[in-house]
Scaffold this active site. Structure first.
Site, PDB file in Angstrom:
ATOM      1  N   CYS A   1       0.677  -1.138   0.179  1.00 46.37           N
ATOM      2  CA  CYS A   1      -0.018   0.121   0.085  1.00 46.37           C
ATOM      3  C   CYS A   1       0.977   1.239   0.090  1.00 46.37           C
ATOM      4  O   CYS A   1       2.030   1.170   0.328  1.00 46.37           O
ATOM      5  CB  CYS A   1      -1.022  -0.202   1.179  1.00 46.37           C
TER       6      CYS A   1
ATOM      7  N   SER B   1       0.485   3.656   1.833  1.00 50.53           N
ATOM      8  CA  SER B   1       1.131   4.232   3.358  1.00 50.53           C
ATOM      9  C   SER B   1       2.517   3.510   3.801  1.00 50.53           C
ATOM     10  O   SER B   1       3.072   4.303   4.487  1.00 50.53           O
ATOM     11  CB  SER B   1      -0.090   3.796   4.133  1.00 50.53           C
TER      12      SER B   1
ATOM     13  N   HIS C   1       5.122   5.618   2.161  1.00 48.84           N
ATOM     14  CA  HIS C   1       5.238   6.880   2.819  1.00 48.84           C
ATOM     15  C   HIS C   1       6.284   6.730   3.886  1.00 48.84           C
ATOM     16  O   HIS C   1       7.078   7.706   4.223  1.00 48.84           O
ATOM     17  CB  HIS C   1       3.880   7.221   3.227  1.00 48.84           C
TER      18      HIS C   1
ATOM     19  N   HIS D   1       0.545  -3.596   6.275  1.00 50.94           N
ATOM     20  CA  HIS D   1      -0.836  -3.646   6.924  1.00 50.94           C
ATOM     21  C   HIS D   1      -2.034  -4.269   6.492  1.00 50.94           C
ATOM     22  O   HIS D   1      -3.256  -4.093   6.946  1.00 50.94           O
ATOM     23  CB  HIS D   1      -0.944  -2.255   7.621  1.00 50.94           C
TER      24      HIS D   1
ATOM     25  N   CYS E   1      -7.237  -3.021   3.969  1.00 51.40           N
ATOM     26  CA  CYS E   1      -6.694  -1.671   3.663  1.00 51.40           C
ATOM     27  C   CYS E   1      -7.305  -0.912   2.695  1.00 51.40           C
ATOM     28  O   CYS E   1      -8.714  -0.354   2.511  1.00 51.40           O
ATOM     29  CB  CYS E   1      -5.430  -1.370   3.930  1.00 51.40           C
TER      30      CYS E   1
HETATM   31  N1  APR Z   1      -3.201  15.138  -9.371  1.00 51.95           N
HETATM   32  C1  APR Z   1      -3.736  13.866  -9.878  1.00 51.95           C
HETATM   33  N2  APR Z   1      -3.487  12.679  -9.646  1.00 51.95           N
HETATM   34  C2  APR Z   1      -2.474  12.302  -9.196  1.00 51.95           C
HETATM   35  C3  APR Z   1      -1.659  13.698  -8.345  1.00 51.95           C
HETATM   36  C4  APR Z   1      -1.992  14.954  -8.698  1.00 51.95           C
HETATM   37  N3  APR Z   1      -1.382  15.978  -8.010  1.00 51.95           N
HETATM   38  N4  APR Z   1      -0.555  13.152  -7.490  1.00 51.95           N
HETATM   39  C5  APR Z   1      -0.573  11.881  -7.814  1.00 51.95           C
HETATM   40  N5  APR Z   1      -1.758  11.329  -8.478  1.00 51.95           N
HETATM   41  C6  APR Z   1      -2.121   9.987  -8.912  1.00 51.95           C
HETATM   42  C7  APR Z   1      -0.927   9.129  -9.087  1.00 51.95           C
HETATM   43  O1  APR Z   1      -0.596   8.968 -10.388  1.00 51.95           O
HETATM   44  C8  APR Z   1      -1.620   7.855  -8.804  1.00 51.95           C
HETATM   45  O2  APR Z   1      -2.451   7.253  -9.764  1.00 51.95           O
HETATM   46  O3  APR Z   1      -2.678   9.527  -7.577  1.00 51.95           O
HETATM   47  C9  APR Z   1      -2.619   8.256  -7.582  1.00 51.95           C
HETATM   48  C10 APR Z   1      -2.302   7.581  -6.179  1.00 51.95           C
HETATM   49  O4  APR Z   1      -2.396   6.463  -6.215  1.00 51.95           O
HETATM   50  P1  APR Z   1      -1.283   5.453  -5.386  1.00 51.95           P
HETATM   51  O5  APR Z   1      -0.104   5.829  -5.413  1.00 51.95           O
HETATM   52  O6  APR Z   1      -1.346   3.959  -6.052  1.00 51.95           O
HETATM   53  O7  APR Z   1      -1.960   5.376  -4.045  1.00 51.95           O
HETATM   54  P2  APR Z   1      -3.023   4.371  -3.317  1.00 51.95           P
HETATM   55  O8  APR Z   1      -2.607   3.294  -2.818  1.00 51.95           O
HETATM   56  O9  APR Z   1      -4.343   4.513  -4.187  1.00 51.95           O
HETATM   57  O10 APR Z   1      -3.390   5.274  -2.037  1.00 51.95           O
HETATM   58  C11 APR Z   1      -3.668   6.858  -2.228  1.00 51.95           C
HETATM   59  O11 APR Z   1      -4.631   6.982   0.030  1.00 51.95           O
HETATM   60  O12 APR Z   1      -4.685   5.438   1.922  1.00 51.95           O
HETATM   61  C12 APR Z   1      -4.106   6.599   1.216  1.00 51.95           C
HETATM   62  O13 APR Z   1      -1.925   6.335   2.067  1.00 51.95           O
HETATM   63  C13 APR Z   1      -2.556   6.454   0.864  1.00 51.95           C
HETATM   64  O14 APR Z   1      -2.350   8.578   0.747  1.00 51.95           O
HETATM   65  C14 APR Z   1      -2.310   7.505  -0.030  1.00 51.95           C
HETATM   66  C15 APR Z   1      -3.867   7.402  -0.980  1.00 51.95           C
END
Ligand code: APR
Ligand code: ZN
Length: 374
Positions: free
Chosen positions: A46, A48, A51, A67, A174
């Site tokens: 994930c 997180s 991060h 997690h 999650c």
């Molecule tokens: N504008 C639009 N899209 C964006 C931007 C932005 N400024 N920055 C990143 N993205 C897109 C990325 O291209 C990606 O497809 O946001 C998406 C984020 O997806 P993941 O990195 O796969 O994250 P995910 O596991 O879905 O989690 C998203 O939720 O629980 C929380 O900690 C987790 O903060 C995280 C969020």
């Protein structure tokens, strides 16, 4: 045969930020009173967890991350009556003690006994059950699943249906539940409404699935990576837009598309400026914005308070508002009843040892969810 004994097994240890995880032999002590030792069968990677690796979330090292998982009970500590060896379970990074102020409030799903934000890295008795090379290894948000065996407090474990396929329902621990619940429990998306979902990763796609199940008529996906659009459409998005294709702010693009703003906006990235964009994209007088993404530890959100004064609602929740111990078993049953599908979220399966490759796929935007199996 292993009950009551220290188990030696493999785990991915995080010794500090900005370095790869290393697969180490660790020792996992037996569960103490009101604890459960679980053999992890499948665990998702994930954002997180990443991060912590990127340094955006600061906590104590060394630590065993992970997690989002599913496994089988290996042994139980003294006083544990609701679990027995062989039970299928899902770890709960938001525990449910059923005794604290939040647990007693039907409107809340937090629990005072969670470790999110505090990051003490220990179980309730203030110690961890892991050691490696003679050093104690910290626990991660009540769970730690990047290991063959982990020990959790019983309030941080949900027993699930025996028929559940663990290599799929781990996502209910999650990403899926966080996104889906953000739409159905926190947004309370109404049939016929218009939704905007910022960020189309595993969590964002789960928001899309939730909006669809709730009967939204328009679901607009927004992502900087247009490669995410096909999957989003498959999950139920009705259209997708990339902010890079527009030379005006994204909230203005959405205002034009939606007769002045969406009914529900979801931020599923963890970027405070996108949170403000989501708020600005929601309609005055009635729009609701839900923060789903986890922002870096020191981030601060700023916006014109007039946006709120004119009736917009800004809210958020961890784990999609689900009361974890009560609701995770129900979500697993809903999955077995085919109320929703998890397959579109799973892009890769890998053996546990390839965990660093799994993180690379996430960072490169090549994966939605990678599930590691042992
Ligand atoms: N504008 C639009 N899209 C964006 C931007 C932005 N400024 N920055 C990143 N993205 C897109 C990325 O291209 C990606 O497809 O946001 C998406 C984020 O997806 P993941 O990195 O796969 O994250 P995910 O596991 O879905 O989690 C998203 O939720 O629980 C929380 O900690 C987790 O903060 C995280 C969020
Ligand atoms: Zn509680």
């Amino acid at each position: 045969a292993t009950a009551g004994q220290v188990i030696k097994c493999k785990a991915a240890v995080c010794w500090g930020p900005k370095q790869p995880l290393t697969i180490e032999e660790i020792e996992v002590a037996p569960p103490k009173r009101h604890e459960v030792r679980v053999k992890i069968v499948a665990t998702g990677i994930c954002r997180s967890d990443d991060h912590v690796l990127s340094g955006a979330l600061s906590l104590k090292f060394p630590v065993i991350l992970g997690h989002e998982a599913a496994g089988v009970v290996e042994s139980v500590g003294e006083g544990v009556t609701k679990f027995k060896p062989g039970d299928k379970v899902i770890p709960l990074f938001v525990p449910q003690c059923r005794e604290c102020r939040c647990c007693k409030n039907p409107e809340s799903n937090l629990c005072y006994k969670n470790d999110i934000g505090k990051y003490e890295g220990v179980l309730l008795d203030k110690t961890s059950r892991f050691t490696c090379k003679g050093k104690p290894i910290c626990n991660f948000i009540s769970t730690s699943t990047f290991t063959e065996y982990t020990v959790m407090d019983e309030i941080a474990v949900a027993k699930i249906h025996d028929d559940a396929p663990l290599e799929k329902v781990c996502l209910i621990g999650c990403g899926f539940s966080t996104g889906y619940g953000s739409a159905v429990n926190i947004g309370k998306v109404k049939p016929g409404s218009t939704c905007a979902v910022f960020g189309l990763g595993g969590v964002g796609l789960s928001v899309v699935i939730g909006c669809k199940v709730a009967g939204a008529s328009r679901i607009i996906g927004i992502d900087l990576n247009s490669d995410k659009f096909a999957k989003a459409m498959e999950c139920g998005a009705t259209e997708c837009i990339n902010p890079k294709d527009h030379n005006i702010p994204i909230h203005e693009v959405l205002a034009k598309m939606t007769d002045d703003g969406v009914d529900y906006a979801f931020e599923v990235i963890g970027n405070t400026s996108v949170m403000t964009s989501a708020l600005q994209s929601s309609h005055f007088g009635c729009g609701k914005t839900v923060i789903v993404g986890l922002a870096p530890s020191t981030a601060v959100m700023s916006f014109d308070p007039l946006l709120i004064l004119t009736g917009r609602i800004l809210t958020g929740a961890v784990f999609g508002g689900w009361k974890s111990k009560d609701d995770v078993p129900k979500l697993v049953c809903d999955y077995l009843d085919k109320k929703f599908d998890l397959d579109p979220l799973i892009t890769h399966y890998m053996p546990f040892e390839k965990i660093n490759e799994g993180f690379e796929l996430l960072r490169n935007g090549k994966s939605i969810r990678t599930i590691l199996t042992f």
